[in-house]
Scaffold this active site. Structure first.
Site, PDB file in Angstrom:
ATOM      1  N   SER A 135       0.829  -1.198   0.000  1.00 51.07           N
ATOM      2  CA  SER A 135       0.000   0.000   0.000  1.00 51.07           C
ATOM      3  C   SER A 135       0.872   1.259   0.000  1.00 51.07           C
ATOM      4  CB  SER A 135      -0.965  -0.053   1.201  1.00 51.07           C
ATOM      5  OG  SER A 135      -2.032   0.823   1.034  1.00 51.07           O
ATOM      6  N   HIS A 193      -7.864  -5.278  -1.469  1.00 56.83           N
ATOM      7  CA  HIS A 193      -6.599  -4.699  -1.028  1.00 56.83           C
ATOM      8  C   HIS A 193      -5.762  -5.712  -0.241  1.00 56.83           C
ATOM      9  CE1 HIS A 193      -3.970  -1.327  -0.375  1.00 56.83           C
ATOM     10  NE2 HIS A 193      -4.126  -1.308   0.934  1.00 56.83           N
TER      11      HIS A 193
END
Length: 269
Positions: free
Chosen positions: A131, A243
């Site tokens: 991320s 994610h």
């Protein structure tokens, strides 16, 4: 000894903590970054000879996206000494993190510190950034020696896109980074897709196609930029994944990542 006399990258403290998995030892390390005492988690797999090292850079900010022990252990099980910086201001560390700005030094100074550990074999340290941690590892690939190859996992490649796409993060971004119209430079510095031509280590891009936190466009933009700059990269897109990957797919992705790291590291020796 006053902190002023301490060297950046100097290890100050190493405290062993309980590990729920056999054959892995866990430690909290305290080291110096820009004169601040910062902390991170170290996982060392059992073994006599020194082993290769990887530094894992978490995503999020503050309590969001904290380093998860299980994830670090699962990487260490694959025969690597793994260090995960908490970043300044977290878990008792001094200072304040700024989402891939000055806090990048918490990674930069971790590199020589990890290289100096007796359990770690000499040579470059591999980096995995998840991320916003991807911004950290790419900045290290651009600004530090002794690193690579680099894995960008569900990674941000353009912070300006993040500002547009993540309305829920705008307040934090304005506070921490600045307004993108006024602080364009600060955003570009945190946008690897804009400066991949300055990077000379192989990159492995991994992303879920249904990522709602860092859109799949980030992976594609990074790949396109690497392609255009004639750089070496590999991309693995996981169809239908978010994610964070579910356990099974995550383990599969880790297997692929570590196989790739091993292969790239063999070429270097």
């Amino acid at each position: 000894m006053s902190i002023a006399q301490l060297q950046d990258g100097q290890l100050i403290d190493r405290e062993q903590i309980r590990c729920f998995v056999k054959h892995i030892s866990l430690f909290i390390l305290t080291y110096v970054s820009q004169g601040l005492k910062v902390k991170g988690l170290l996982a060392v797999p059992e073994g006599t000879s020194p082993q290769p090292a990887v530094i894992y850079c978490r995503g999020g900010i503050k309590r969001v996206g904290m380093v998860r022990k299980r994830r670090i252990i699962s990487m260490a099980k694959r025969g690597y000494v793994v260090f995960a910086p908490y970043y300044r201001g977290n878990e008792g560390g001094e200072g304040r993190e700024d989402f891939g700005g000055e806090d990048r030094y918490d990674l930069f100074h971790a590199i020589p510190m990890v290289q100096s550990l007796e359990e770690v074999q000499p040579g470059p340290v591999s980096l995995i950034g998840f991320s916003r941690g991807a911004v950290m590892v790419m900045r290290a690939a651009r600004e530090c020696s002794g690193v690579g190859p680099v894995v960008v996992w569900s990674g941000v490649s353009d912070m300006l896109d993040t500002y547009e796409q993540r309305v829920d993060l705008r307040r934090m971004l304005k506070r921490v980074v600045g307004h993108p119209k006024k602080e364009i430079e600060a955003y570009v510095d945190r946008s690897p897709a804009h400066w991949v031509h300055e990077i000379d280590t192989p990159i492995y891009i991994i992303h879920g196609t249904l990522d709602s936190q860092v859109d799949i466009s980030h992976a594609k933009k990074l790949a396109a930029a690497l392609e255009q700059a004639g750089k070496s990269y590999t991309m693995a897109l996981f169809t239908g994944l978010e994610h964070r990957f579910p356990r099974k797919e995550d383990e599969k992705a880790l297997d692929d990542v570590f196989a790739w790291l091993r292969e790239k590291n063999q070429h270097k020796h």
